[in-house]
Write a protein that holds these residues in place. Structure first.
Motif, short mmCIF file in Angstrom:
data_model
loop_
_atom_site.label_atom_id
_atom_site.label_comp_id
_atom_site.label_asym_id
_atom_site.label_seq_id
_atom_site.Cartn_x
_atom_site.Cartn_y
_atom_site.Cartn_z
N GLU A 114 63.52 12.65 13.80
CA GLU A 114 64.69 11.84 14.11
C GLU A 114 65.24 12.10 15.51
OE1 GLU A 114 67.64 12.38 11.11
OE2 GLU A 114 66.30 11.72 9.51
N ILE A 115 65.08 13.32 15.99
CA ILE A 115 65.65 13.69 17.29
C ILE A 115 64.71 13.35 18.44
CG2 ILE A 115 66.49 15.61 18.69
CD1 ILE A 115 67.37 16.91 16.00
N GLU B 37 55.38 13.13 13.13
CA GLU B 37 55.22 14.40 12.44
C GLU B 37 54.08 14.39 11.44
OE1 GLU B 37 58.98 15.31 10.63
OE2 GLU B 37 59.71 16.24 12.46
N SER B 38 53.93 13.28 10.70
CA SER B 38 52.90 13.25 9.67
C SER B 38 52.59 11.81 9.25
CB SER B 38 53.32 14.06 8.46
OG SER B 38 54.51 13.57 7.91
N ILE B 39 51.46 11.69 8.56
CA ILE B 39 51.06 10.43 7.95
C ILE B 39 51.05 10.66 6.45
CG2 ILE B 39 49.18 8.77 7.71
CD1 ILE B 39 48.28 9.53 10.51
N VAL B 40 51.67 9.76 5.70
CA VAL B 40 51.74 9.88 4.24
C VAL B 40 50.88 8.77 3.64
CG1 VAL B 40 53.27 9.89 2.23
CG2 VAL B 40 54.10 10.76 4.44
N ILE B 41 49.84 9.19 2.89
CA ILE B 41 48.88 8.26 2.31
C ILE B 41 48.96 8.35 0.79
CG2 ILE B 41 46.43 7.71 2.12
CD1 ILE B 41 46.02 8.94 4.84
N PRO B 42 48.98 7.20 0.09
CA PRO B 42 48.94 7.26 -1.38
C PRO B 42 47.66 7.96 -1.84
CG PRO B 42 49.45 5.04 -0.63
CD PRO B 42 49.07 5.84 0.58
#
Length: 87
Positions: A32-33, A38-43
């Protein structure tokens, strides 16, 4: 690299060659800053038919990304550590 250039790329683990998912089927997490990715979120495809209907996700830290190619994103996750990144 533009964010739109990641869309449609397959995510492949370099340790076992497993296809983890597609960037367009995932979420990207930004700081946010700083606005840094930061990351990738995969199902998690393995738990597609979960008994309780609860989806699980594989969270890939940006530091685990080795190479972004024209068609694939190569990540460095050891198979035994997959669960460490799932939520």
């Amino acid at each position: 690299m533009k964010l739109s250039e990641l869309e449609g790329k397959e995510v492949i683990n370099m340790h076992d060659g497993v296809r983890l998912g597609m960037i367009n089927q995932s979420e990207l997490v930004f700081d946010e800053i700083t606005g840094d990715l930061e990351s990738i979120v995969i199902p998690n495809r393995e738990n597609f038919f979960n008994v309780f209907g609860q989806e699980e996700y594989l969270i890939i830290p940006w530091e685990a990304i080795v190479k972004v190619g024209s068609e694939v994103v190569i990540v460095n996750l050891k198979s035994k550590n997959y669960k460490a990144y799932s939520s």
